[in-house]
Design a protein around this motif. Structure first.
Motif, PDB file in Angstrom:
ATOM      1  N   ASN A   1      87.736   2.474  26.207  1.00 36.63           N
ATOM      2  CA  ASN A   1      87.922   1.995  24.827  1.00 36.63           C
ATOM      3  C   ASN A   1      86.646   2.144  24.013  1.00 36.63           C
ATOM      4  OD1 ASN A   1      90.648   1.181  24.857  1.00 36.63           O
ATOM      5  ND2 ASN A   1      90.145  -0.742  25.875  1.00 36.63           N
ATOM      6  N   ASN A   2      85.509   1.878  24.637  1.00 43.87           N
ATOM      7  CA  ASN A   2      84.246   2.011  23.922  1.00 43.87           C
ATOM      8  C   ASN A   2      83.931   3.470  23.597  1.00 43.87           C
ATOM      9  OD1 ASN A   2      82.824  -0.267  23.064  1.00 43.87           O
ATOM     10  ND2 ASN A   2      82.208  -0.804  25.135  1.00 43.87           N
ATOM     11  N   ILE A   3      84.212   4.366  24.540  1.00 42.93           N
ATOM     12  CA  ILE A   3      84.012   5.795  24.275  1.00 42.93           C
ATOM     13  C   ILE A   3      84.894   6.236  23.117  1.00 42.93           C
ATOM     14  CG2 ILE A   3      84.313   8.117  25.222  1.00 42.93           C
ATOM     15  CD1 ILE A   3      83.603   6.930  27.970  1.00 42.93           C
ATOM     16  N   LEU A   4      86.153   5.817  23.137  1.00 39.54           N
ATOM     17  CA  LEU A   4      87.083   6.181  22.066  1.00 39.54           C
ATOM     18  C   LEU A   4      86.585   5.687  20.708  1.00 39.54           C
ATOM     19  CD1 LEU A   4      89.757   7.393  21.106  1.00 39.54           C
ATOM     20  CD2 LEU A   4      90.866   5.216  21.672  1.00 39.54           C
ATOM     21  N   LYS A   5      86.058   4.476  20.665  1.00 42.28           N
ATOM     22  CA  LYS A   5      85.560   3.949  19.400  1.00 42.28           C
ATOM     23  C   LYS A   5      84.414   4.797  18.855  1.00 42.28           C
ATOM     24  CE  LYS A   5      86.945  -0.861  20.088  1.00 42.28           C
ATOM     25  NZ  LYS A   5      86.484  -2.256  20.339  1.00 42.28           N
ATOM     26  N   VAL A   6      83.531   5.241  19.734  1.00 43.13           N
ATOM     27  CA  VAL A   6      82.443   6.114  19.268  1.00 43.13           C
ATOM     28  C   VAL A   6      83.007   7.423  18.743  1.00 43.13           C
ATOM     29  CG1 VAL A   6      80.404   7.425  19.973  1.00 43.13           C
ATOM     30  CG2 VAL A   6      80.722   5.083  20.789  1.00 43.13           C
ATOM     31  N   LEU A   7      83.956   8.024  19.473  1.00 40.47           N
ATOM     32  CA  LEU A   7      84.534   9.301  19.049  1.00 40.47           C
ATOM     33  C   LEU A   7      85.255   9.180  17.712  1.00 40.47           C
ATOM     34  CD1 LEU A   7      85.976  10.642  22.440  1.00 40.47           C
ATOM     35  CD2 LEU A   7      83.712  11.016  21.443  1.00 40.47           C
ATOM     36  N   LEU A   8      85.781   7.995  17.414  1.00 40.58           N
ATOM     37  CA  LEU A   8      86.475   7.760  16.144  1.00 40.58           C
ATOM     38  C   LEU A   8      85.547   7.185  15.082  1.00 40.58           C
ATOM     39  CD1 LEU A   8      89.875   6.289  17.427  1.00 40.58           C
ATOM     40  CD2 LEU A   8      89.442   8.575  16.488  1.00 40.58           C
ATOM     41  N   ASN A   9      84.257   7.121  15.386  1.00 41.13           N
ATOM     42  CA  ASN A   9      83.270   6.579  14.463  1.00 41.13           C
ATOM     43  C   ASN A   9      83.577   5.136  14.069  1.00 41.13           C
ATOM     44  OD1 ASN A   9      81.129   8.732  13.333  1.00 41.13           O
ATOM     45  ND2 ASN A   9      83.033   9.778  13.922  1.00 41.13           N
ATOM     46  N   GLU A  10      84.073   4.384  15.046  1.00 39.96           N
ATOM     47  CA  GLU A  10      84.291   2.957  14.874  1.00 39.96           C
ATOM     48  C   GLU A  10      83.179   2.202  15.594  1.00 39.96           C
ATOM     49  OE1 GLU A  10      88.192   2.296  16.418  1.00 39.96           O
ATOM     50  OE2 GLU A  10      89.199   3.381  14.782  1.00 39.96           O
TER      51      GLU A  10
ATOM     52  N   ALA B   1      95.661   8.864  22.292  1.00 40.06           N
ATOM     53  CA  ALA B   1      95.500   7.477  21.844  1.00 40.06           C
ATOM     54  C   ALA B   1      95.092   7.397  20.383  1.00 40.06           C
ATOM     55  CB  ALA B   1      94.460   6.765  22.715  1.00 40.06           C
ATOM     56  N   ALA B   2      94.414   8.441  19.889  1.00 36.88           N
ATOM     57  CA  ALA B   2      93.928   8.432  18.506  1.00 36.88           C
ATOM     58  C   ALA B   2      95.016   8.774  17.500  1.00 36.88           C
ATOM     59  CB  ALA B   2      92.766   9.401  18.362  1.00 36.88           C
ATOM     60  N   ASP B   3      96.169   9.226  17.976  1.00 36.52           N
ATOM     61  CA  ASP B   3      97.334   9.449  17.120  1.00 36.52           C
ATOM     62  C   ASP B   3      97.004  10.359  15.932  1.00 36.52           C
ATOM     63  OD1 ASP B   3     100.000   9.189  16.405  1.00 36.52           O
ATOM     64  OD2 ASP B   3      99.677   7.365  15.226  1.00 36.52           O
ATOM     65  N   GLY B   4      96.441  11.518  16.235  1.00 32.71           N
ATOM     66  CA  GLY B   4      96.183  12.512  15.206  1.00 32.71           C
ATOM     67  C   GLY B   4      94.827  12.409  14.532  1.00 32.71           C
ATOM     68  N   LYS B   5      94.079  11.352  14.800  1.00 36.16           N
ATOM     69  CA  LYS B   5      92.788  11.167  14.133  1.00 36.16           C
ATOM     70  C   LYS B   5      91.637  11.879  14.838  1.00 36.16           C
ATOM     71  CE  LYS B   5      93.933   6.613  12.205  1.00 36.16           C
ATOM     72  NZ  LYS B   5      93.536   5.179  12.143  1.00 36.16           N
TER      73      LYS B   5
ATOM     74  N   ILE C   1      84.777   5.479  34.502  1.00 31.66           N
ATOM     75  CA  ILE C   1      84.398   5.319  33.117  1.00 31.66           C
ATOM     76  C   ILE C   1      85.390   6.021  32.182  1.00 31.66           C
ATOM     77  CG2 ILE C   1      82.935   7.363  32.756  1.00 31.66           C
ATOM     78  CD1 ILE C   1      80.733   5.385  31.822  1.00 31.66           C
ATOM     79  N   PHE C   2      86.169   6.977  32.746  1.00 30.66           N
ATOM     80  CA  PHE C   2      87.168   7.712  31.970  1.00 30.66           C
ATOM     81  C   PHE C   2      88.592   7.193  32.173  1.00 30.66           C
ATOM     82  CE2 PHE C   2      83.986  11.229  31.853  1.00 30.66           C
ATOM     83  CZ  PHE C   2      84.035  11.514  30.495  1.00 30.66           C
ATOM     84  N   PHE C   3      88.790   6.177  33.002  1.00 29.86           N
ATOM     85  CA  PHE C   3      90.157   5.718  33.241  1.00 29.86           C
ATOM     86  C   PHE C   3      90.729   5.125  31.954  1.00 29.86           C
ATOM     87  CE2 PHE C   3      89.930   4.985  38.147  1.00 29.86           C
ATOM     88  CZ  PHE C   3      89.532   6.296  38.306  1.00 29.86           C
ATOM     89  N   PRO C   4      91.897   5.602  31.510  1.00 28.54           N
ATOM     90  CA  PRO C   4      92.447   5.186  30.214  1.00 28.54           C
ATOM     91  C   PRO C   4      92.592   3.675  30.074  1.00 28.54           C
ATOM     92  CG  PRO C   4      93.636   7.085  31.037  1.00 28.54           C
ATOM     93  CD  PRO C   4      92.720   6.644  32.152  1.00 28.54           C
TER      94      PRO C   4
END
Length: 460
Positions: A435-444, A249-253, A426-429
């Motif tokens: 989405n919130n976990i992903l934002k933390v991992l991307l520092n958003e 989902a992060a497309d390389g980031k 909590i891990f279901f895509p």
């Protein structure tokens, strides 16, 4: 006088408790006794010695990448290479490698990395091919070399698993033993292992896997799994799928390192003991410096742990840790005997927590302190933590769970992430929690819950 059955039961329980408690103390004592081994310094140019080692190897050619592919295509060659070990009488380079091998991992990863950097990329690639068992799990060895070495170990171990002695089988004339299923499924794939020990955990295995590209990712995270994190468990593939959903989902980031490189508990009895997490935490803390050194100082690094993995990352923070922020995902706790940010080496490091309402993990979070039992404070109440919204599962027609199964077919499309199943949901895509976990991992900036812990005043 005969013991009543309940007296025998109590005595048995007390005996088991005592044995496990002593085992925990022994485990901690062994960890605390470890000392870092000095990394040798080469006095001469090892080029000539390396050429001699290459000429004696069972793989021809001048290109280590091509030679690796040749070895992987022949299980006997792969096995011969995996069995090779450097010896102290083979020259200065061989003696240095033998010394590093004998250190058994008790090494400063930064010093080890400097050792291989001095050799150069080509020489390091050859050493990973010639001595894969030495390079594969050596802290500080360049990641590309460790990934190559572990490909050989995977090939050789999978082939060897077909030859183990096994009980006679009178119901069939075919006495051949099938390869270990979890290993065979990996052969020929592009999976990247920094560490792969199929024999740890009483033969169930342990691992460190890179998901994504550490060379190009703008953000990197370490994800520590929950209980039963062994190769033979379904959790092995499950945490790969979870990490891959974020990376894709992060497309390389983003790149994620799934870290399960320790003895791991299985079941609520073992998982309640702190000794497992304490020993794993020390190793994890050291790994973060290895990772930081190899990805560079400017790449944001997140340390995340799910369930039992939260206890591991929590206790790891009582050591020096090279992480910019920490994320507890349905976490068992902030670490044994951790009840304040002051218990950490960096009290003001940014920390997040996300737990679904009604998640059964809440029954063990924040248990009162008992030596070697429990995992410290409740992450959702820990001063200074920022709690994230769990929200709802995705209601998109093509939404799936973390096994790839349709949410609509299961009748749970769009439902709130809460209750017993929220521990996995909590891990279901593309759920709100995901989405919130992903934002933390991307520092958003993630969406914060309405209820938040009290701030930690020294960091305000």
């Amino acid at each position: 006088m005969r013991f009543r059955w309940w007296r025998a039961t109590v005595l048995t329980a007390v005996a088991v408790f005592a044995l496990v408690y002593v085992a925990g103390l022994t485990r901690l004592g062994e960890a605390e006794a470890d000392q870092l081994h000095a990394v040798p310094v080469l006095a001469a140019d090892p080029a000539g010695e390396l050429d001699a080692l290459r000429s004696a190897a069972p793989v021809p050619g001048d290109d280590p990448a091509a030679a690796l592919e040749t070895a992987l295509a022949d299980p006997e060659t792969a096995a011969a290479l995996v069995a090779s070990e450097p010896t102290a009488d083979s020259g200065e380079l061989g003696a240095a490698l033998a010394e590093l091998h004998d250190a058994g991992g008790d090494l400063d990863p930064l010093e080890v990395n400097d050792f291989f950097t001095g050799l150069g990329d080509d020489a390091t690639a050859w050493l990973a091919l010639l001595y894969p068992s030495t390079v594969a799990e050596m802290p500080g060895a360049p990641f590309d070399a460790r990934i190559a070495a572990n490909r050989l170990i995977l090939e050789a171990t999978t082939a060897a698993s077909t030859t183990y002695d096994s009980p006679s089988r009178p119901w069939t004339d075919d006495a051949e033993r099938p390869a270990r299923e979890e290993l065979q499924a990996l052969v020929g794939t592009d999976r990247q292992f920094l560490y792969l020990d199929p024999y740890n955990n009483n033969g169930d295995g342990s691992w460190i896997e890179v998901v994504g590209d550490l060379h190009t990712a703008e953000n990197v995270a370490v994800l520590v799994p929950g209980g039963s994190a062994v190769l033979s468990s379904e959790n092995f593939e499950l945490y790969y799928n979870r990490a891959k959903s974020f990376v894709d989902a992060a497309d390389g980031k983003l790149a994620i390192v799934v870290w399960a490189a320790a003895s791991w508990p299985s079941g609520w009895v073992e998982e309640s003991w702190a000794s497992w997490s304490q020993v794993a935490a020390e190793s994890l803390a050291s790994f973060t410096f290895d990772l930081r050194n190899q990805i560079g100082a400017d790449t944001p690094l997140t340390l995340a742990g799910h369930s039992y993995g939260g206890a591991v990352i929590g206790y790891a923070e009582t050591y020096d840790v090279a992480a910019d922020q920490v994320l507890h995902i349905a976490s068992a706790g902030m670490g044994n005997d951790v009840y304040s940010p002051a218990d950490y080496t960096e009290p003001c490091r940014p920390r997040y927590s996300i737990t679904g309402p009604g998640d059964p993990i809440s029954y063990v979070q924040g248990m009162p302190y008992v030596p070697l039992l429990g995992h410290g404070a409740d992450p959702d109440d820990f001063p200074g933590n920022r709690n994230l919204v769990t929200g709802n599962l995705s209601d998109a027609p093509d939404a799936v769970d973390d096994y790839g199964l349709s949410l609509a077919d299961q009748g749970i499309s769009g439902k709130p992430v809460e209750g017993v199943h929220s521990h996995s949901e909590i891990f279901f895509p593309h759920s709100d929690a995901w989405n919130n976990i992903l934002k933390v991992l991307l520092n958003e900036t993630p969406e914060l819950a309405d209820e938040q812990p009290e701030p930690y005043e020294p960091c305000s």
